[in-house]
Write an enzyme that holds these catalytic residues in place. Structure first.
Site, mmCIF file in Angstrom:
data_model
loop_
_atom_site.group_PDB
_atom_site.id
_atom_site.type_symbol
_atom_site.label_atom_id
_atom_site.label_comp_id
_atom_site.label_asym_id
_atom_site.label_seq_id
_atom_site.Cartn_x
_atom_site.Cartn_y
_atom_site.Cartn_z
ATOM 1 N N LYS A 137 -20.116 2.954 -4.108
ATOM 2 C CA LYS A 137 -19.111 3.285 -3.103
ATOM 3 C C LYS A 137 -18.826 4.768 -3.271
ATOM 4 O O LYS A 137 -18.389 5.213 -4.313
ATOM 5 C CB LYS A 137 -17.839 2.460 -3.304
ATOM 6 C CG LYS A 137 -16.824 2.750 -2.189
ATOM 7 C CD LYS A 137 -15.425 2.303 -2.514
ATOM 8 C CE LYS A 137 -14.431 3.133 -1.710
ATOM 9 N NZ LYS A 137 -13.058 2.984 -2.146
ATOM 10 N N THR A 194 -4.264 -1.231 -4.352
ATOM 11 C CA THR A 194 -2.854 -1.001 -4.695
ATOM 12 C C THR A 194 -1.941 -2.172 -4.348
ATOM 13 O O THR A 194 -1.134 -2.620 -5.174
ATOM 14 C CB THR A 194 -2.330 0.254 -3.981
ATOM 15 O OG1 THR A 194 -3.155 1.358 -4.326
ATOM 16 C CG2 THR A 194 -0.893 0.571 -4.377
#
Lengths: 258, 336
Positions: A96, A206
């Protein structure tokens, strides 16, 4: 397989991808991965202690597809170095791509990302680049040979939801690659919303890692991703593009012979 | 929290208001917000590092420092072999971020010496930082090439008058060279810069505001640098220097909270100058990095510390505290 998300020859049933940063303990992180049944898990290469057999990725379920990310890279050169490091250490070809040189908003540098993608694809990597949603950039990345595109919904860690919804919709409509919304997804309904507009998957970190109960929150996100995906496939009436056209023309009667 | 007033971030006027809060309830409110922002941006994590003192040779006369030139102490520096040995001891405790500290002496600890230390330790540690004299752009670039990824440099105080008073001689007496080193570090492309003030030299409010302003300027000009701040308080030291101004626990708490609310993604580092209980208590307020397992002397010479350490916990003890009591994830590996 019908219904599966296919990327570079791999098929995934679970369209929630999980980040591993910001958890209050590695054991909670690992439990979250296990119990959510997430199949794609990202990890910052910079967090992997190669000298230690017990590190942030050890003990993760074997079935998962580990997606190392180049977090910390500020330009294409650093991202390429990190990707090669991950591969040399045995963490596979998938990467990524995260190239960020903006410490205030953590926006990715689209230009450096394109540069890195071009090189990494040629080096045989399966590249999933994280970008600030932009159609031109997406085209360049697709032409470079990336396997998916990961536009941000809102700045990393902001939990602000799909601030970039309109731009993401355009990319989904125009680019024939899996579009995986990454960053900014703050709650399950944000993930559902992303899936409803046709995203192939969502990456969440998160909102899960910093919640009071990450395991429960991850399961909630899986449900939301499934709900959004099912709704998209069913065709949401309020989204005009999905409204089913009647099989007969509506104005044909004007021209019928008396 | 979705209605967070983001226009108050990076706002110097708002910072001045934050550090002036007197009302307990308001301070508690700000603390809750600081905690929320820190968890959002960093998770409940704390990055750990250990300093390694390379050399106490010093040609500066900093009044507050236990290594200053006029103090009589055994001057020594670690050889390459000793650097490796000391580094290995730290590495074996699980630490992967090391901070190299040295006095300023161009004969005994020049840039070549730092280069050797960095190259030696880069084989063990994923992040090598230095806290040494101010250097030129080319010197920072050369060190970066050898694997330096973080620099700590304290302005100590932004008051030119006080700065002159506490730095009576030596290269460090040059305020401007010191002040501009932050820009040279960013210009050299060093990944991470830790700025700081030594609390007790000046009225803390003045230095805090100046530090905030300096950060605002630097982060705007160098958005690709990762910034962090430190604000150690003057402690018992072999220079017998006493704080010129008092800095209470409440003051330091206000500083931590205010910096967090000023720049939500700023690193905040706290050393072992502060004691165990206080350090435990301030973690949730916005601290992101802490040193542990520190010793502030060179080699085995325990009598001649740069400053006295208050938190003497071992790495394992602190790790257990974080994991079992505080609910925080100790991060050892943060860079590759």
């Amino acid at each position: 397989m019908n219904g599966d998300l296919s990327i570079a020859g791999f098929n995934f049933k679970n369209r929630l991808f999980l980040g591993t940063g910001k958890f209050s303990s590695n054991s909670i992180m690992k439990k979250t991965v296990e119990e959510s049944l997430c199949e794609v898990v990202t990890v910052a290469v910079r967090r992997i202690d190669f000298s230690n057999n017990e590190n942030i990725v050890s003990d993760l379920p074997e079935k998962i597809k580990l997606l190392p990310n180049t977090s910390g890279a500020r330009n294409a050169e650093e991202a390429i170095r990190i990707a090669k490091l991950a591969r040399a250490a045995g963490y596979g070809d998938w990467i990524k791509l995260e190239v960020i040189n903006d410490s205030k908003y953590l926006f990715p540098d689209n230009y450096q990302t394109i540069k890195a993608a071009e090189v990494l694809v040629k080096l045989g990597f399966v590249v999933l680049p994280y970008i600030n949603p932009d159609l031109t950039v997406s085209r360049a990345i697709m032409n470079a040979g990336a396997s998916a595109i990961m536009p941000l919904g809102a700045p990393i860690g902001s939990n602000r939801g799909l601030k970039m919804k309109e731009l993401i919709k355009i990319i989904i409509n125009e680019i024939k690659l899996p579009i995986i919304v990454d960053a900014g997804i703050g709650c399950p309904s944000d993930a559902c919303e992303a899936m409803e507009i046709g995203a192939a998957a969502c990456l969440v970190d998160t909102a899960i890692a910093t919640s009071n109960d990450p395991v429960k929150m991850a399961k909630a996100f899986v449900n939301a991703v499934n709900a959004g995906r099912e709704a998209y496939l069913a065709g949401i009436p309020s989204q005009e593009i999905n409204f089913a056209r009647p099989s007969s023309p509506l104005t044909g009667f004007l021209y019928a012979q008396n | 929290m979705k209605n967070l007033e983001t226009n108050k971030f990076y706002n110097l006027d708002h910072f001045k208001k934050l550090i002036s809060v007197e009302d307990r309830a308001e301070l508690e409110n700000n603390a809750q917000l600081a905690h929320y922002l820190t968890v959002l941006n960093f998770g409940k994590t704390l990055t750990l590092y250990t300093p390694l003192y390379l050399s106490n040779y010093c040609t500066n006369g900093c009044l507050y420092c236990g290594f200053n030139k006029i103090i009589s102490l055994k001057r020594q520096k670690l050889s390459k072999k000793e650097i490796k040995e000391e580094g290995l001891k730290i590495y074996q405790k699980g630490i992967r971020n090391i901070l190299l500290v040295s006095g300023e002496d161009d004969i005994n600890s020049d840039v070549e010496y730092f280069n050797t230390a960095i190259l030696t330790l880069k084989k063990m540690f994923s992040s090598v930082a230095i806290e040494v004299k101010a250097m030129s752009l080319n010197e920072y670039k050369a060190l970066k090439k050898n694997g330096l990824d973080c620099v700590t440099i304290y302005q100590e105080t932004y008051s030119r008058e006080i700065y002159k008073k506490v730095h009576p001689f030596g290269a460090k007496a040059d305020y401007d060279f010191r002040y501009t080193s932050a820009e040279r570090i960013c210009e050299a492309g060093i990944r991470s810069l830790n700025l700081g003030i030594l609390l007790g030299l000046n009225k803390w409010e003045n230095d805090a505001v100046n530090l905030a302003e300096h950060l605002l300027y630097l982060s705007g000009k160098y958005p690709d640098t990762e910034f962090s701040v430190s604000f150690p308080r003057i402690r018992k030291n072999n220079a017998n220097f006493n704080s010129l101004y008092d800095v209470s626990d409440i003051d330091l708490v206000k500083i931590i909270i205010s910096f967090r609310l000023f720049m939500p993604k700023l690193g905040i580092a706290i050393s072992t100058r502060e004691n165990e209980d206080f350090r435990n208590s301030i973690i949730p307020l916005g601290v992101t990095k802490m040193s542990i397992g520190s010793k502030t002397h060179v080699g085995k010479d325990e009598g001649h510390e740069q400053f006295s350490i208050s938190d003497k916990r071992d790495v394992d003890v602190f790790r257990s505290y974080l994991q079992d009591k505080a609910g925080y994830n100790p991060v050892f590996q943060a860079w590759n």
